[in-house]
Design a protein around this motif. Structure first.
Motif, PDB file in Angstrom:
ATOM      1  N   PRO A 109       0.824  -1.212   0.000  1.00 26.53           N
ATOM      2  CA  PRO A 109       0.000   0.000   0.000  1.00 26.53           C
ATOM      3  C   PRO A 109       0.861   1.265   0.000  1.00 26.53           C
ATOM      4  CG  PRO A 109       0.013  -1.030   2.174  1.00 26.53           C
ATOM      5  CD  PRO A 109       0.850  -1.888   1.302  1.00 26.53           C
ATOM      6  N   ALA A 110       0.398   2.294  -0.698  1.00 29.84           N
ATOM      7  CA  ALA A 110       1.129   3.565  -0.718  1.00 29.84           C
ATOM      8  C   ALA A 110       1.243   4.125   0.702  1.00 29.84           C
ATOM      9  CB  ALA A 110       0.403   4.556  -1.609  1.00 29.84           C
ATOM     10  N   SER A 111       0.231   3.830   1.515  1.00 27.56           N
ATOM     11  CA  SER A 111       0.210   4.388   2.870  1.00 27.56           C
ATOM     12  C   SER A 111       1.357   3.843   3.725  1.00 27.56           C
ATOM     13  CB  SER A 111      -1.114   4.056   3.551  1.00 27.56           C
ATOM     14  OG  SER A 111      -1.283   2.656   3.576  1.00 27.56           O
ATOM     15  N   MET A 112       1.917   2.680   3.328  1.00 24.46           N
ATOM     16  CA  MET A 112       2.983   2.070   4.127  1.00 24.46           C
ATOM     17  C   MET A 112       4.178   3.015   4.271  1.00 24.46           C
ATOM     18  SD  MET A 112       4.906  -1.506   3.314  1.00 24.46           S
ATOM     19  CE  MET A 112       6.220  -0.929   2.275  1.00 24.46           C
ATOM     20  N   LEU A 113       4.499   3.722   3.185  1.00 27.95           N
ATOM     21  CA  LEU A 113       5.697   4.559   3.208  1.00 27.95           C
ATOM     22  C   LEU A 113       5.479   5.833   4.018  1.00 27.95           C
ATOM     23  CD1 LEU A 113       6.476   3.741  -0.413  1.00 27.95           C
ATOM     24  CD2 LEU A 113       8.021   3.299   1.456  1.00 27.95           C
ATOM     25  N   ASP A 114       4.210   6.261   4.133  1.00 23.84           N
ATOM     26  CA  ASP A 114       3.940   7.420   4.991  1.00 23.84           C
ATOM     27  C   ASP A 114       3.909   6.995   6.446  1.00 23.84           C
ATOM     28  OD1 ASP A 114       3.667   8.906   2.684  1.00 23.84           O
ATOM     29  OD2 ASP A 114       1.556   8.330   2.491  1.00 23.84           O
ATOM     30  N   GLU A 115       3.364   5.798   6.654  1.00 20.17           N
ATOM     31  CA  GLU A 115       3.226   5.306   8.026  1.00 20.17           C
ATOM     32  C   GLU A 115       4.577   4.924   8.638  1.00 20.17           C
ATOM     33  OE1 GLU A 115       0.334   1.955   9.788  1.00 20.17           O
ATOM     34  OE2 GLU A 115      -0.101   2.570   7.755  1.00 20.17           O
ATOM     35  N   TYR A 116       5.488   4.428   7.775  1.00 20.26           N
ATOM     36  CA  TYR A 116       6.781   3.940   8.267  1.00 20.26           C
ATOM     37  C   TYR A 116       7.918   4.676   7.552  1.00 20.26           C
ATOM     38  CZ  TYR A 116       3.513   0.222   9.495  1.00 20.26           C
ATOM     39  OH  TYR A 116       2.435  -0.469   9.962  1.00 20.26           O
ATOM     40  N   PRO A 117       8.122   5.945   7.872  1.00 15.54           N
ATOM     41  CA  PRO A 117       9.146   6.708   7.145  1.00 15.54           C
ATOM     42  C   PRO A 117      10.559   6.199   7.448  1.00 15.54           C
ATOM     43  CG  PRO A 117       8.165   8.031   8.896  1.00 15.54           C
ATOM     44  CD  PRO A 117       7.420   6.738   8.876  1.00 15.54           C
ATOM     45  N   VAL A 118      11.429   6.349   6.471  1.00 15.86           N
ATOM     46  CA  VAL A 118      12.831   5.921   6.641  1.00 15.86           C
ATOM     47  C   VAL A 118      13.560   6.947   7.493  1.00 15.86           C
ATOM     48  CG1 VAL A 118      14.994   5.478   5.406  1.00 15.86           C
ATOM     49  CG2 VAL A 118      12.808   4.784   4.386  1.00 15.86           C
ATOM     50  N   ALA A 149       9.116   3.388  13.388  1.00 11.73           N
ATOM     51  CA  ALA A 149       8.019   2.416  13.283  1.00 11.73           C
ATOM     52  C   ALA A 149       8.258   1.581  12.038  1.00 11.73           C
ATOM     53  CB  ALA A 149       6.694   3.149  13.150  1.00 11.73           C
ATOM     54  N   PHE A 150       7.874   0.317  12.092  1.00 14.21           N
ATOM     55  CA  PHE A 150       8.050  -0.538  10.916  1.00 14.21           C
ATOM     56  C   PHE A 150       6.894  -1.511  10.802  1.00 14.21           C
ATOM     57  CE2 PHE A 150       9.268  -4.666  12.745  1.00 14.21           C
ATOM     58  CZ  PHE A 150       9.562  -4.308  14.063  1.00 14.21           C
ATOM     59  N   ARG A 151       6.787  -2.080   9.615  1.00 12.57           N
ATOM     60  CA  ARG A 151       5.774  -3.100   9.346  1.00 12.57           C
ATOM     61  C   ARG A 151       6.480  -4.446   9.454  1.00 12.57           C
ATOM     62  NH1 ARG A 151       4.054  -4.717   3.447  1.00 12.57           N
ATOM     63  NH2 ARG A 151       1.944  -5.466   3.739  1.00 12.57           N
ATOM     64  N   ALA A 152       5.879  -5.394  10.177  1.00 12.47           N
ATOM     65  CA  ALA A 152       6.502  -6.706  10.343  1.00 12.47           C
ATOM     66  C   ALA A 152       6.850  -7.270   8.970  1.00 12.47           C
ATOM     67  CB  ALA A 152       5.543  -7.639  11.072  1.00 12.47           C
ATOM     68  N   GLY A 153       8.095  -7.714   8.805  1.00 13.25           N
ATOM     69  CA  GLY A 153       8.565  -8.223   7.514  1.00 13.25           C
ATOM     70  C   GLY A 153       9.610  -7.302   6.896  1.00 13.25           C
ATOM     71  N   GLN A 154       9.645  -6.033   7.360  1.00 11.49           N
ATOM     72  CA  GLN A 154      10.599  -5.083   6.776  1.00 11.49           C
ATOM     73  C   GLN A 154      12.005  -5.283   7.358  1.00 11.49           C
ATOM     74  OE1 GLN A 154       8.388  -1.223   7.313  1.00 11.49           O
ATOM     75  NE2 GLN A 154       8.817  -1.074   5.127  1.00 11.49           N
ATOM     76  N   TYR A 155      12.953  -4.552   6.804  1.00 12.91           N
ATOM     77  CA  TYR A 155      14.334  -4.656   7.268  1.00 12.91           C
ATOM     78  C   TYR A 155      14.970  -3.279   7.401  1.00 12.91           C
ATOM     79  CZ  TYR A 155      15.668  -4.083   2.298  1.00 12.91           C
ATOM     80  OH  TYR A 155      15.828  -3.628   1.006  1.00 12.91           O
ATOM     81  N   VAL A 156      16.143  -3.242   8.045  1.00  7.71           N
ATOM     82  CA  VAL A 156      16.927  -2.005   8.088  1.00  7.71           C
ATOM     83  C   VAL A 156      18.306  -2.289   7.507  1.00  7.71           C
ATOM     84  CG1 VAL A 156      15.806  -1.013  10.131  1.00  7.71           C
ATOM     85  CG2 VAL A 156      17.829  -2.449  10.433  1.00  7.71           C
ATOM     86  N   GLU A 208      25.226   2.505  13.190  1.00  4.74           N
ATOM     87  CA  GLU A 208      24.339   3.372  12.403  1.00  4.74           C
ATOM     88  C   GLU A 208      23.326   2.502  11.667  1.00  4.74           C
ATOM     89  OE1 GLU A 208      25.697   6.568   9.609  1.00  4.74           O
ATOM     90  OE2 GLU A 208      27.575   6.142  10.663  1.00  4.74           O
ATOM     91  N   ILE A 209      22.076   2.901  11.726  1.00  3.05           N
ATOM     92  CA  ILE A 209      21.066   2.145  10.968  1.00  3.05           C
ATOM     93  C   ILE A 209      20.227   3.091  10.111  1.00  3.05           C
ATOM     94  CG2 ILE A 209      20.913   0.287  12.687  1.00  3.05           C
ATOM     95  CD1 ILE A 209      18.119   1.384  13.406  1.00  3.05           C
ATOM     96  N   GLU A 210      19.678   2.527   9.051  1.00  2.00           N
ATOM     97  CA  GLU A 210      18.806   3.302   8.160  1.00  2.00           C
ATOM     98  C   GLU A 210      17.617   2.420   7.812  1.00  2.00           C
ATOM     99  OE1 GLU A 210      20.297   5.541   4.398  1.00  2.00           O
ATOM    100  OE2 GLU A 210      19.393   3.637   3.780  1.00  2.00           O
ATOM    101  N   GLY A 211      16.431   2.928   7.951  1.00  2.00           N
ATOM    102  CA  GLY A 211      15.260   2.111   7.623  1.00  2.00           C
ATOM    103  C   GLY A 211      14.032   2.665   8.312  1.00  2.00           C
ATOM    104  N   PRO A 212      12.910   1.967   8.278  1.00  2.92           N
ATOM    105  CA  PRO A 212      12.776   0.630   7.705  1.00  2.92           C
ATOM    106  C   PRO A 212      12.600   0.694   6.196  1.00  2.92           C
ATOM    107  CG  PRO A 212      10.646   1.362   8.469  1.00  2.92           C
ATOM    108  CD  PRO A 212      11.614   2.475   8.781  1.00  2.92           C
TER     109      PRO A 212
END
Ligand SMILES: Cc1cc2nc3c(=O)[nH]c(=O)nc-3n(C[C@H](O)[C@H](O)[C@H](O)COP(=O)(O)OP(=O)(O)OC[C@H]3O[C@@H](n4cnc5c(N)ncnc54)[C@H](O)[C@@H]3O)c2cc1C
Ligand code: FES
Length: 351
Positions: A109-118, A149-156, A208-212
């Protein structure tokens, strides 16, 4: 045409701009792609966010499926998707040029990227535990001020301490744990992250981490789940299981977890504990070699699949692990009659 020489692309780039409908799972956004720009560049320019990472065609995160039109990637480069996938309509949007109005399906969903910003931040190592002969559980603590915040299944992506190398790791912890992230990492005989974990990792180290990032995750359909994990591909499954526990109610969840060698197994107690508090969870553990470990069968995650695993047409399959296992599992599921759109996969390519 799906792949074309760069001079042909340059010639065709004289064509006018094209409109591309990007079909997210929660709606469509249309962007204008000018000649000479990739779909990803044009989407960024238009403020439409797409999942992407490397931007050079190697990570595979920006994949979409063309359902209409002429969307072409330049010839002569190494891509993370295979020829048969390209022929079936898949394209890496960071590499794709468009000739004429087109339509591309995205499986998130497009909303995923707004909900879980990098975000980019520095985390602290909280725990480093060997959970098997070749696997480490790494817990990272995030600064209190950081909203992650992240969606289960994502990575950093993590910068390996003492190097300039970045590596990708899937969260094994659940979405609700936003301040402490847990990862399960295979320690290879040599490798930047493997060497760090084996020789240097200490509680309090800064990473240092970057994600999700990434689009792997549970589908919105309620129904049985079939999870197939090779090695540390178990990590995102554990994260997703936490959601399934609350969301899927009575639906069966089958987790098939396999490692090449007995010595590579880990988390057997953890998996058993999960079956105790998740009534509908059934776990099958397999290793490629003969084994005397209680409850573990000889075989691989693919040979362990049977027609009963997919007999409910509402079943969704989730695959994660090394590319060869994923390919074999996907082929087997298709052979067993599972529709391609119900198969969701994350490849642990060298990152
Ligand atoms: C989206 C994504 C998520 C990932 N999540 C995880 C995760 O949760 N847990 C995890 O353990 N790994 C995960 N990986 C793989 C991980 O990013 C690294 O590639 C892996 O940990 C090796 O890093 P390294 O620095 O130790 O070795 P490198 O310095 O990258 O490589 C050393 C040597 O090992 C080989 N190699 C690299 N990766 C692998 C591999 N996966 N299997 C076999 N040989 C390899 C290389 O070709 C090289 O010869 C993920 C990869 C991707 C793309
Ligand atoms: S962003 Fe990595 S392949 Fe396109």
């Amino acid at each position: 045409m799906s792949i074309a020489p760069t001079d042909v692309l340059a010639e065709r780039a004289m064509a006018a701009q094209s409109n591309v409908s990007l079909n997210f799972t929660d709606g469509t956004k249309t962007v204008t792609v000018p000649a000479g720009k990739t779909v990803l560049e044009a989407a960024n320019d238009a403020g439409v966010r797409l999942v992407s990472q490397c931007t050079v065609g190697t990570c595979g995160t920006c994949v979409g499926r063309v359902t209409r039109g002429d969307v072409v990637m330049p010839e002569g480069r190494v891509y993370s998707i295979k020829q048969d996938e390209i022929e079936s309509g898949e394209r890496l949007l960071c590499q794709s040029h468009v000739f004429g109005d087109s339509e591309i399906d995205l499986d998130y969903p497009a909303s995923m990227l707004d909900e879980y910003p990098v975000i980019t931040t520095t985390a602290k190592v909280g725990v480093v535990t060997w959970i098997g002969d070749t696997a480490v559980e790494l817990q990272l603590k995030l600064p209190k001020s950081v909203r992650f915040a992240f969606r289960a299944g994502q990575y950093v992506r993590m910068k390996v301490p003492g190097t300039d190398e970045w590596r990708s790791y899937s969260m094994a912890s659940g979405e609700r744990d936003r301040k402490k992230l847990t990862f399960i990492i295979r320690v290879l005989p040599t490798g930047a992250m493997s060497d760090y974990l084996r020789n240097h990792a200490t509680v309090g180290d800064r990473i240092e981490i970057e994600g999700p990032t990434g689009r792997f995750g549970l589908s919105d359909d309620l129904g049985p789940a079939l999870m197939i994990a090779g090695g540390t591909g178990l990590a995102p499954m554990l994260s997703m299981l936490e959601n399934l526990q609350t969301a899927r109610g009575e639906h069966p969840i089958r987790l098939v977890f396999g490692c090449s060698r007995e010595a590579d197994l880990f988390y057997l107690d953890e998996l058993e504990a999960r079956t105790e508090f998740m009534r509908t969870l059934d776990v099958r553990v397999v290793v490629d070699e003969p084994t005397a470990v209680a409850g573990v069968l000889e075989g691989n995650p693919v040979s362990a699949l049977s027609v009963e695993d997919v007999d409910d047409p509402l079943t969704s399959a989730y695959l994660c692990g090394p590319p060869a296992m994923l390919k074999a599992a996907e082929e087997r599921l298709l052979e067993l009659g599972m529709p391609a759109e119900r198969i969701h996969a994350e490849q642990f390519l060298p990152s």
